[in-house]
Scaffold this motif. Structure first.
Motif, mmCIF file in Angstrom:
data_model
loop_
_atom_site.group_PDB
_atom_site.id
_atom_site.type_symbol
_atom_site.label_atom_id
_atom_site.label_comp_id
_atom_site.label_asym_id
_atom_site.label_seq_id
_atom_site.Cartn_x
_atom_site.Cartn_y
_atom_site.Cartn_z
ATOM 1 N N GLN A 44 8.852 4.716 8.538
ATOM 2 C CA GLN A 44 8.772 3.321 8.999
ATOM 3 C C GLN A 44 9.777 3.163 10.131
ATOM 4 N N TYR A 162 4.266 -0.593 -4.117
ATOM 5 C CA TYR A 162 2.987 -0.910 -3.493
ATOM 6 C C TYR A 162 1.887 -0.097 -4.176
ATOM 7 N N SER A 164 -1.870 1.507 -3.772
ATOM 8 C CA SER A 164 -2.865 1.922 -2.789
ATOM 9 C C SER A 164 -3.922 2.768 -3.484
ATOM 10 N N ASP A 189 -4.329 6.587 5.636
ATOM 11 C CA ASP A 189 -3.695 5.686 6.588
ATOM 12 C C ASP A 189 -4.132 4.238 6.330
ATOM 13 N N ASP A 190 -5.437 4.026 6.095
ATOM 14 C CA ASP A 190 -5.931 2.684 5.769
ATOM 15 C C ASP A 190 -5.381 2.207 4.432
ATOM 16 N N ARG A 193 -1.842 1.022 4.946
ATOM 17 C CA ARG A 193 -1.778 -0.227 5.709
ATOM 18 C C ARG A 193 -2.180 -1.426 4.866
ATOM 19 N N THR A 194 -3.121 -1.232 3.920
ATOM 20 C CA THR A 194 -3.614 -2.351 3.121
ATOM 21 C C THR A 194 -2.946 -2.420 1.754
#
Length: 199
Positions: A44, A162, A164, A189-190, A193-194
């Motif tokens: 990040q 998080y 995912s 990657d998606d 991001r979500t």
């Protein structure tokens, strides 16, 4: 009987190389493959902005953290063209901020007004479930940010997790994390991001 045993052993030895640990998608393998993927390993980056900034940027959550830590100082100035809404602030690093950031700013970006600083990396907390359908699978996992330096520690709470979900596909040499979204599955990657913070 000996001939039968010898044939059986030969058959097992011939079949063994065809089967690898990557042929069975376990939670541990899924977690290892996600952790080793390029998308997951991207750090990040925090963009340190100095010079004239809008009031919106000056009172953003990240900027307020830097102000609270005493790393940046802002003096109210007239807004230059293209910077709004007023009031505007001339942001500089405090002496304490210089000490904190000097080792984190690359030589190529020194002296600029927008400097990229890697501050945190992702870490898998748990692989919580696998849903398989033939040669495809969806893997749900929990992850969090781990600070790489003092700035990352101030900006990212490692206690926030998080959730995912990422698609996997089974190839002739074993399971792989999807880098491109096939059909209904999403790429890592998606998925990152979500990601949504967990309660």
């Amino acid at each position: 009987m000996r001939i039968l045993k010898a044939l059986l052993m030969t058959a097992l030895l011939c079949a063994a190389p065809a089967c690898s640990p990557r042929d069975f998608l376990t939670r541990r393998l899924a977690g290892d493959l996600i952790s080793a993927s390029d998308a997951f390993k991207v750090p990040q980056v925090f963009w340190l902005k100095t010079g004239a900034v809008s009031n919106k940027d000056f009172i953003s959550p990240d900027s307020l953290v830097l102000q609270h830590r005493g790393w940046i100082i802002g003096t109210q100035v007239k807004c230059p063209p293209g910077v709004d809404p007023p009031p505007c602030w001339d942001v500089v690093l405090s002496p304490h901020g210089v000490d904190t950031f000097k080792s984190l700013i690359s030589e190529s970006s020194r002296g600029g007004t927008l400097m990229p600083i890697p501050v945190a990396r992702r870490e898998i907390v748990d692989t919580t479930g696998i849903s398989k359908a033939g040669n495809f699978a969806d893997v749900e996992f929990l992850w969090h940010w781990v600070a790489m330096n003092e700035v990352g520690g101030a900006l990212y709470d490692s206690g926030v997790r998080y959730r995912s979900t990422v698609g996997f596909r089974n190839f002739d040499n074993g399971w792989r994390v999807q880098s491109e979204p096939p059909r209904n599955n999403q790429s890592l990657d998606d998925a990152l991001r979500t990601a949504q913070p967990t309660p």
